[in-house]
Design an enzyme around this catalytic site. Structure first.
Site, short mmCIF file in Angstrom:
data_model
loop_
_atom_site.label_atom_id
_atom_site.label_comp_id
_atom_site.label_asym_id
_atom_site.label_seq_id
_atom_site.Cartn_x
_atom_site.Cartn_y
_atom_site.Cartn_z
N ARG A 1 27.55 55.92 -0.18
CA ARG A 1 28.88 55.51 -0.64
C ARG A 1 28.98 55.64 -2.16
O ARG A 1 29.99 56.07 -2.70
CB ARG A 1 29.18 54.06 -0.24
CG ARG A 1 29.03 53.75 1.23
CD ARG A 1 30.29 54.09 2.03
NE ARG A 1 30.12 53.64 3.40
CZ ARG A 1 29.62 54.39 4.40
NH1 ARG A 1 29.29 55.65 4.17
NH2 ARG A 1 29.47 53.90 5.61
N GLU B 1 27.22 44.53 18.52
CA GLU B 1 27.93 45.76 18.13
C GLU B 1 27.35 47.00 18.81
O GLU B 1 26.41 47.61 18.30
CB GLU B 1 27.89 45.95 16.60
CG GLU B 1 28.64 47.20 16.16
CD GLU B 1 28.57 47.49 14.65
OE1 GLU B 1 27.79 46.82 13.94
OE2 GLU B 1 29.28 48.40 14.20
N LYS C 1 31.73 43.45 18.71
CA LYS C 1 32.21 44.39 17.69
C LYS C 1 32.12 45.81 18.26
O LYS C 1 31.10 46.47 18.13
CB LYS C 1 31.37 44.26 16.41
CG LYS C 1 31.73 45.27 15.32
CD LYS C 1 31.17 44.87 13.97
CE LYS C 1 31.42 45.95 12.92
NZ LYS C 1 31.17 45.49 11.57
N SER D 1 35.60 50.04 11.97
CA SER D 1 36.53 51.13 11.65
C SER D 1 35.90 52.49 11.93
O SER D 1 36.62 53.47 12.16
CB SER D 1 37.04 51.03 10.21
OG SER D 1 36.01 51.06 9.26
N GLY D 2 34.56 52.57 11.92
CA GLY D 2 33.88 53.83 12.23
C GLY D 2 34.29 54.91 11.26
O GLY D 2 34.48 54.64 10.09
N ARG E 1 34.17 50.54 5.95
CA ARG E 1 34.95 51.55 5.23
C ARG E 1 36.45 51.27 5.28
O ARG E 1 37.16 51.54 4.31
CB ARG E 1 34.64 52.94 5.81
CG ARG E 1 33.29 53.46 5.39
CD ARG E 1 32.80 54.56 6.30
NE ARG E 1 32.33 54.04 7.59
CZ ARG E 1 31.84 54.79 8.57
NH1 ARG E 1 31.76 56.09 8.43
NH2 ARG E 1 31.41 54.24 9.69
#
Ligand code: 13P
Length: 336
Positions: A33, A177, A219, A261-262, A295
């Site tokens: 990132r 998740e 999640k 959000s992937g 993200r």
């Protein structure tokens, strides 16, 4: 296990208008990132960036809790106060990612299983002492040529349930998740089928391992077309298929579902969450449908910040704005 205490925290995390900020990028992921904005991933830069998010004025009206990475759990802010304390002081609940990442799955060519169970009981005790109230573990399921295999789904579901049981034993709410990745050219029905099979297996394992669902959160991914698919499904189709998939697999005793959000853009993740919540009203969905975005909440503030201290206020404004629109989407009242 004090189920009442676990269930109270789980419910607070999905309180009306609120959702979770995932700021638990591992060292490798946060480097990626930071590379995207040309900033060195030093401990100080990571600390400064995350402190800026956590200290955004009044963001707690939209953000209930924050998932941290091990390093952040132990860091102090510029004021010498631990970041965990700062989060709590600002009205949000600190949590911790406890898995050690997806590693090659023996006996499969390309799939992964998430590791981190060895020594987890002791690590959970330490995290609780450091102030964590909830935990997260991510299993990864990829769609591709002849994958996922049932073997990969079963192995990841088993590990997710072991994590959840240990977490509840330690008095921490597990966020389970199982992420079906959106990478690929598959259509939305393929994502639906794989997500359904995965969630069925996850709830089977959670049941086998005596996990109390009232003290957990799920999640999941939304049910989406592959990122590179032709004719990607609309937000209305995403809502319809996502709800149908969850209604068929997730017990009503689960208090909340917090989507990741992937690989969606922040705008796409907002529009889809809004569409899901709009549709959920007529479908009488039994759970809160909220967010746990990495993200989806951070793409804009990260760019705004770009490693320059003088940009901190603008980055906070941008984070506040993303949190505000995502909160509206979580209520089904967002409009572009
Ligand atoms: P994204 O919303 O960026 O997918 O991150 C959420 C997360 O915590 C993934 O484990």
């Amino acid at each position: 296990m004090n189920l009442q205490a676990l269930s109270k925290i789980a419910t607070e995390l999905v309180a009306p208008r609120k959702g979770i900020l995932a700021a638990d990028e591992s060292s490798g992921t946060i480097k990626k990132r930071f590379d995207s904005i040309g900033v060195d991933s030093t401990e100080t830069n990571r600390r400064n960036y995350r402190e800026l998010l956590f200290t955004t004025n009044n963001v707690s009206q939209f953000i209930s809790g924050i998932i941290l990475y091990d390093e952040t759990m132990r860091q102090q802010g510029n004021d010498g106060v631990s970041l965990v304390k700062t989060i709590t002081n600002n009205g949000m609940i600190p949590g911790i990612k406890v898995d050690k990442g997806a590693k090659p799955l023996a006996g499969s060519r390309t799939e992964t299983v998430t590791e981190g169970l060895d020594g987890l009981r002791e690590r959970l005790d330490e995290y609780r002492e450091l102030g964590a109230k909830f935990t997260k573990w991510r299993g990864v399921i990829e769609i591709g040529d002849s994958i996922p295999t049932q073997y990969c789904i079963n192995t990841n579901a088993h590990a997710l349930a072991r994590f959840a049981a240990l977490s509840q034993e330690a008095g921490l709410v597990p966020i389970v998740e199982p992420e079906v990745l959106m990478d690929g050219t598959h259509d939305i029905d393929t994502c639906m089928q794989v997500t359904k099979t995965t969630l069925r297996e996850v709830y089977y394992e959670l049941g086998c391992q005596n996990v109390a669902l009232e003290g957990t959160l799920l999640k999941p991914n939304m049910v989406l077309s592959g990122k590179n698919a032709d004719n990607r499904a609309s937000a209305e189709q995403v809502a319809e298929k996502t709800l149908a998939c969850l209604m068929n697999t997730v017990p009503s005793s689960v208090p909340g579902i917090v989507f990741l959000s992937g690989g969606q853009s922040d705008e796409e993740a907002t529009i889809n969450l809004n569409s899901i919540n709009k549709a959920a009203k007529s479908a009488a969905a039994p759970w809160q449908l909220s967010f746990s975005y990495g993200r989806g909440l951070q793409a804009s503030p990260l760019k705004e910040w770009s490693g320059i201290e003088g940009n901190s206020k603008a980055a906070q404004d941008s984070f506040y704005q993303r949190a505000e629109v995502t909160s509206a989407a979580r209520e089904g009242t967002y409009s572009a």
